[in-house]
Design a protein around this motif. Structure first.
Motif, PDB file in Angstrom:
ATOM      1  N   ALA A 371       0.824  -1.207   0.000  1.00  0.00           N
ATOM      2  CA  ALA A 371       0.000   0.000   0.000  1.00  0.00           C
ATOM      3  C   ALA A 371       0.861   1.261   0.000  1.00  0.00           C
ATOM      4  O   ALA A 371       0.583   2.216  -0.741  1.00  0.00           O
ATOM      5  CB  ALA A 371      -0.936  -0.005   1.210  1.00  0.00           C
ATOM      6  N   LEU A 372       1.914   1.292   0.815  1.00  0.00           N
ATOM      7  CA  LEU A 372       2.779   2.468   0.886  1.00  0.00           C
ATOM      8  C   LEU A 372       3.488   2.723  -0.441  1.00  0.00           C
ATOM      9  O   LEU A 372       3.555   3.870  -0.908  1.00  0.00           O
ATOM     10  CB  LEU A 372       3.818   2.291   2.001  1.00  0.00           C
ATOM     11  CG  LEU A 372       3.310   2.455   3.435  1.00  0.00           C
ATOM     12  CD1 LEU A 372       4.378   2.018   4.425  1.00  0.00           C
ATOM     13  CD2 LEU A 372       2.899   3.897   3.688  1.00  0.00           C
ATOM     14  N   VAL A 373       4.024   1.665  -1.047  1.00  0.00           N
ATOM     15  CA  VAL A 373       4.728   1.823  -2.318  1.00  0.00           C
ATOM     16  C   VAL A 373       3.755   2.263  -3.406  1.00  0.00           C
ATOM     17  O   VAL A 373       4.057   3.168  -4.196  1.00  0.00           O
ATOM     18  CB  VAL A 373       5.431   0.507  -2.718  1.00  0.00           C
ATOM     19  CG1 VAL A 373       6.027   0.621  -4.118  1.00  0.00           C
ATOM     20  CG2 VAL A 373       6.531   0.171  -1.713  1.00  0.00           C
ATOM     21  N   ALA A 374       2.577   1.633  -3.464  1.00  0.00           N
ATOM     22  CA  ALA A 374       1.598   1.983  -4.494  1.00  0.00           C
ATOM     23  C   ALA A 374       1.148   3.434  -4.367  1.00  0.00           C
ATOM     24  O   ALA A 374       1.118   4.183  -5.358  1.00  0.00           O
ATOM     25  CB  ALA A 374       0.399   1.049  -4.410  1.00  0.00           C
ATOM     26  N   GLN A 375       0.833   3.852  -3.165  1.00  0.00           N
ATOM     27  CA  GLN A 375       0.301   5.199  -2.960  1.00  0.00           C
ATOM     28  C   GLN A 375       1.355   6.289  -3.109  1.00  0.00           C
ATOM     29  O   GLN A 375       1.010   7.465  -3.226  1.00  0.00           O
ATOM     30  CB  GLN A 375      -0.362   5.283  -1.578  1.00  0.00           C
ATOM     31  CG  GLN A 375      -1.616   4.432  -1.465  1.00  0.00           C
ATOM     32  CD  GLN A 375      -2.108   4.284  -0.043  1.00  0.00           C
ATOM     33  OE1 GLN A 375      -1.390   4.605   0.916  1.00  0.00           O
ATOM     34  NE2 GLN A 375      -3.327   3.794   0.125  1.00  0.00           N
ATOM     35  N   SER A 376       2.619   5.918  -3.114  1.00  0.00           N
ATOM     36  CA  SER A 376       3.690   6.907  -3.302  1.00  0.00           C
ATOM     37  C   SER A 376       4.184   6.951  -4.752  1.00  0.00           C
ATOM     38  O   SER A 376       5.159   7.631  -5.044  1.00  0.00           O
ATOM     39  CB  SER A 376       4.873   6.586  -2.375  1.00  0.00           C
ATOM     40  OG  SER A 376       5.500   5.376  -2.767  1.00  0.00           O
ATOM     41  N   THR A 377       3.520   6.218  -5.651  1.00  0.00           N
ATOM     42  CA  THR A 377       3.979   6.091  -7.038  1.00  0.00           C
ATOM     43  C   THR A 377       3.062   6.836  -7.996  1.00  0.00           C
ATOM     44  O   THR A 377       1.833   6.770  -7.878  1.00  0.00           O
ATOM     45  CB  THR A 377       4.039   4.600  -7.444  1.00  0.00           C
ATOM     46  OG1 THR A 377       4.936   3.904  -6.570  1.00  0.00           O
ATOM     47  CG2 THR A 377       4.518   4.447  -8.878  1.00  0.00           C
ATOM     48  N   VAL A 378       3.668   7.543  -8.936  1.00  0.00           N
ATOM     49  CA  VAL A 378       2.925   8.176 -10.016  1.00  0.00           C
ATOM     50  C   VAL A 378       3.432   7.607 -11.340  1.00  0.00           C
ATOM     51  O   VAL A 378       4.575   7.162 -11.447  1.00  0.00           O
ATOM     52  CB  VAL A 378       3.079   9.709 -10.006  1.00  0.00           C
ATOM     53  CG1 VAL A 378       2.455  10.307  -8.757  1.00  0.00           C
ATOM     54  CG2 VAL A 378       4.543  10.111 -10.117  1.00  0.00           C
ATOM     55  N   VAL A 379       2.553   7.622 -12.342  1.00  0.00           N
ATOM     56  CA  VAL A 379       2.879   7.077 -13.656  1.00  0.00           C
ATOM     57  C   VAL A 379       2.798   8.200 -14.682  1.00  0.00           C
ATOM     58  O   VAL A 379       1.787   8.907 -14.767  1.00  0.00           O
ATOM     59  CB  VAL A 379       1.920   5.933 -14.042  1.00  0.00           C
ATOM     60  CG1 VAL A 379       2.314   5.342 -15.396  1.00  0.00           C
ATOM     61  CG2 VAL A 379       1.925   4.853 -12.973  1.00  0.00           C
ATOM     62  N   HIS A 380       3.861   8.363 -15.449  1.00  0.00           N
ATOM     63  CA  HIS A 380       3.920   9.395 -16.486  1.00  0.00           C
ATOM     64  C   HIS A 380       3.663   8.771 -17.860  1.00  0.00           C
ATOM     65  O   HIS A 380       4.002   7.611 -18.115  1.00  0.00           O
ATOM     66  CB  HIS A 380       5.296  10.068 -16.484  1.00  0.00           C
ATOM     67  CG  HIS A 380       5.624  10.776 -15.192  1.00  0.00           C
ATOM     68  ND1 HIS A 380       5.248  12.062 -14.931  1.00  0.00           N
ATOM     69  CD2 HIS A 380       6.291  10.349 -14.086  1.00  0.00           C
ATOM     70  CE1 HIS A 380       5.675  12.427 -13.737  1.00  0.00           C
ATOM     71  NE2 HIS A 380       6.317  11.396 -13.195  1.00  0.00           N
ATOM     72  N   ASN A 381       3.071   9.575 -18.746  1.00  0.00           N
ATOM     73  CA  ASN A 381       2.822   9.156 -20.139  1.00  0.00           C
ATOM     74  C   ASN A 381       1.956   7.904 -20.222  1.00  0.00           C
ATOM     75  O   ASN A 381       2.184   7.033 -21.069  1.00  0.00           O
ATOM     76  CB  ASN A 381       4.144   8.916 -20.890  1.00  0.00           C
ATOM     77  CG  ASN A 381       5.045  10.128 -20.896  1.00  0.00           C
ATOM     78  OD1 ASN A 381       4.572  11.259 -20.981  1.00  0.00           O
ATOM     79  ND2 ASN A 381       6.339   9.895 -20.793  1.00  0.00           N
ATOM     80  N   LEU A 382       0.953   7.817 -19.358  1.00  0.00           N
ATOM     81  CA  LEU A 382       0.099   6.630 -19.360  1.00  0.00           C
ATOM     82  C   LEU A 382      -0.696   6.508 -20.656  1.00  0.00           C
ATOM     83  O   LEU A 382      -1.128   5.406 -21.012  1.00  0.00           O
ATOM     84  CB  LEU A 382      -0.846   6.670 -18.155  1.00  0.00           C
ATOM     85  CG  LEU A 382      -1.608   5.380 -17.837  1.00  0.00           C
ATOM     86  CD1 LEU A 382      -0.645   4.225 -17.578  1.00  0.00           C
ATOM     87  CD2 LEU A 382      -2.519   5.573 -16.623  1.00  0.00           C
ATOM     88  N   THR A 383      -0.878   7.605 -21.365  1.00  0.00           N
ATOM     89  CA  THR A 383      -1.618   7.549 -22.633  1.00  0.00           C
ATOM     90  C   THR A 383      -0.904   6.667 -23.658  1.00  0.00           C
ATOM     91  O   THR A 383      -1.530   6.187 -24.605  1.00  0.00           O
ATOM     92  CB  THR A 383      -1.790   8.955 -23.224  1.00  0.00           C
ATOM     93  OG1 THR A 383      -0.501   9.598 -23.321  1.00  0.00           O
ATOM     94  CG2 THR A 383      -2.698   9.801 -22.338  1.00  0.00           C
ATOM     95  N   ALA A 384       0.411   6.444 -23.472  1.00  0.00           N
ATOM     96  CA  ALA A 384       1.141   5.569 -24.395  1.00  0.00           C
ATOM     97  C   ALA A 384       0.680   4.128 -24.294  1.00  0.00           C
ATOM     98  O   ALA A 384       0.985   3.308 -25.165  1.00  0.00           O
ATOM     99  CB  ALA A 384       2.646   5.655 -24.122  1.00  0.00           C
ATOM    100  N   ALA A 385      -0.076   3.800 -23.225  1.00  0.00           N
ATOM    101  CA  ALA A 385      -0.594   2.441 -23.059  1.00  0.00           C
ATOM    102  C   ALA A 385      -2.032   2.309 -23.548  1.00  0.00           C
ATOM    103  O   ALA A 385      -2.657   1.267 -23.336  1.00  0.00           O
ATOM    104  CB  ALA A 385      -0.503   2.030 -21.594  1.00  0.00           C
ATOM    105  N   ASP A 386      -2.559   3.364 -24.205  1.00  0.00           N
ATOM    106  CA  ASP A 386      -3.955   3.315 -24.652  1.00  0.00           C
ATOM    107  C   ASP A 386      -4.150   2.369 -25.833  1.00  0.00           C
ATOM    108  O   ASP A 386      -5.179   1.703 -25.941  1.00  0.00           O
ATOM    109  CB  ASP A 386      -4.437   4.720 -25.028  1.00  0.00           C
ATOM    110  CG  ASP A 386      -4.606   5.612 -23.806  1.00  0.00           C
ATOM    111  OD1 ASP A 386      -4.656   5.056 -22.683  1.00  0.00           O
ATOM    112  OD2 ASP A 386      -4.681   6.840 -23.969  1.00  0.00           O
ATOM    113  N   ASP A 387      -3.201   2.337 -26.744  1.00  0.00           N
ATOM    114  CA  ASP A 387      -3.329   1.506 -27.942  1.00  0.00           C
ATOM    115  C   ASP A 387      -2.242   0.438 -27.926  1.00  0.00           C
ATOM    116  O   ASP A 387      -1.218   0.545 -28.610  1.00  0.00           O
ATOM    117  CB  ASP A 387      -3.209   2.363 -29.209  1.00  0.00           C
ATOM    118  CG  ASP A 387      -4.307   3.419 -29.273  1.00  0.00           C
ATOM    119  OD1 ASP A 387      -5.473   3.069 -29.033  1.00  0.00           O
ATOM    120  OD2 ASP A 387      -3.983   4.598 -29.543  1.00  0.00           O
ATOM    121  N   VAL A 388      -2.484  -0.577 -27.144  1.00  0.00           N
ATOM    122  CA  VAL A 388      -1.508  -1.650 -26.990  1.00  0.00           C
ATOM    123  C   VAL A 388      -2.146  -2.954 -27.440  1.00  0.00           C
ATOM    124  O   VAL A 388      -3.281  -3.263 -27.085  1.00  0.00           O
ATOM    125  CB  VAL A 388      -1.039  -1.783 -25.521  1.00  0.00           C
ATOM    126  CG1 VAL A 388      -0.047  -2.918 -25.366  1.00  0.00           C
ATOM    127  CG2 VAL A 388      -0.423  -0.479 -25.058  1.00  0.00           C
TER     128      VAL A 388
END
Length: 411
Positions: A371-388
């Motif tokens: 929970a601590l690791v997940a809640q402290s993480t942000v993801v950049h450029n997630l739109t690059a995973a839209d068309d996979v």
């Protein structure tokens, strides 16, 4: 004249965790009790339930992950692994009987074999878990050779030992690069951009503390022999014994802080090095974030040890009084310790303590750290995973079974 307007940087997506702690505590407590009555076989179902809970309550960009593994797969994988491990353990046992004549063969080569086999199992277990992990309906995949990973891990550990731990960050980075270049999310190829130098810069002070700690503890354990040979009150002629004792106490108290700080740094470094195509992660986990979790485990461990001691004392008194066992103190202790009722009670107490300890680890070091690791993480450029595009196939659970048989399975 119009100025060119720079393309705005899209906001990062925060990973969220919505799992309820009391629900998880109930899940693992119930699982521990079922492990007791099923002689440990329920652990396959418990591991599956834990993963489903953690995966399904972890969301990236508002979309939760999904774990599709089944307990029966783990059970079948474990049974297949037993067919591999039992002959190996049998050979080890037979060689142990001939240890005097085959002492060299029975020690170093077998230790190396089990280490390499364990690393192989870890790799294959990770591969199994990844191929059972979905996000937005697409599966993660992992290829590569477990044996290639295994010998790399072995060679790196030799370098870590020779360098007194200094090479550990570079070992972690090299092995993570190997795993990630064989990992993908659909058609998005994974890679790892963390470096050993980057981790060392963040944790070199902890390495120095660990080195000093090891020196003080080893010297402290060797000091009685050294003092008896020199008839002195100082080790090596200049280190007072009282200084060694005080230093050892301080370092033992500091050890949980040092280890928790290193794990937090390692988590932050690892998460920030993950890449899938143009998608990248960044962790803001604070160095002191895990202090409370590790100290909670230590506190519970001390309490469990005290309760086990009370249980054993109670069993001794119950058997000695209930079965009217007399004699001298030494005779009474010997007869009670060999009585079937005392042996059954001791085994039951040990199992209860072990299951309680496992429950504590799952709550504080699995669920809470997740929970601590997940809640402290942000993801950049997630739109690059839209068309996979989807790709990759599921793999069998033999690797997970091997890891379970060697007691190195993850959650």
């Amino acid at each position: 004249m119009h100025q060119a307007v720079a393309n705005p940087v899209p906001p990062a997506d925060q990973i969220s965790f919505s799992g309820d702690r009391p629900v998880f505590r109930k899940l693992v407590t119930r699982g521990a009790l079922l492990e007791l009555v099923t002689f440990g076989f329920y652990r396959f179902w418990l591991a599956t339930d834990i993963r489903r809970h953690l995966w399904s309550h972890t969301s990236v960009g508002g979309d939760p992950a999904e774990y599709t593994g089944r307990a029966k797969e783990l059970l079948i994988g474990f049974l297949i692994a037993l067919a591999i491990l039992v002959p190996v353990y049998l050979v080890y046992f037979l060689i142990g009987l001939e240890a005097e004549r085959w002492q060299a063969f029975a020690s170093v080569p077998l230790f190396v074999f089990f280490y390499l086999f364990t690393e192989f199992a870890r790799y294959r277990a990770r591969r199994y878990r990844l191929t059972r992990t979905l996000w937005r309906g697409l599966r993660f995949s992992m290829g590569g050779s477990g044996w290639s990973y295994s010998w790399r891990s072995g060679l790196w550990w030799l370098l870590v030992i020779v360098s007194l731990g200094l090479a550990l960050p570079w070992r972690l980075a090299a092995l993570e690069r190997f795993k990630m270049r064989h990992t993908a999310y659909g058609s998005l190829q994974g890679r790892f951009e963390g470096t050993g130098g980057g981790l060392f810069k963040q944790a070199w002070q902890l390495w120095l503390v660990a080195l000093v700690t090891a020196f003080v503890l080893v010297t402290g354990m060797a000091s009685p022999v050294l003092l008896s040979q020199t008839n002195s009150t100082a080790v090596f002629g200049f280190i007072p014994l009282w200084f060694l004792a005080l230093s050892a106490i301080i370092l033992i108290i500091a050890a949980p802080f040092v280890y928790a700080a290193f794990k937090a740094i390692e988590w932050r470094w690892w998460v920030s090095g993950l890449r899938f195509g143009e998608v990248r992660c960044e962790s803001e986990l604070e160095t002191e974030a895990l202090f409370g979790r590790y100290w909670a485990v230590i506190g519970w461990s001390i309490l469990l040890a005290l309760l086990f001691s009370v249980w054993m004392a109670g069993m001794f008194e119950f058997v000695g009084t209930g079965f009217s066992i007399g004699g001298t103190t030494q005779q009474r202790m010997l007869m009670v310790s060999q009585h079937p009722a005392f042996l059954v009670g001791s085994v039951l107490g040990y199992l209860l303590m072990a299951l309680a300890f496992g429950t504590i680890l799952r709550i504080y070091l699995n669920r809470d750290v997740w929970a601590l690791v997940a809640q402290s993480t942000v993801v950049h450029n997630l739109t690059a995973a839209d068309d996979v595009a989807g790709q990759g196939e599921v793999v069998g659970a033999v690797g997970e079974g091997l890891a379970d048989g060697l007691d190195v399975a993850g959650f």
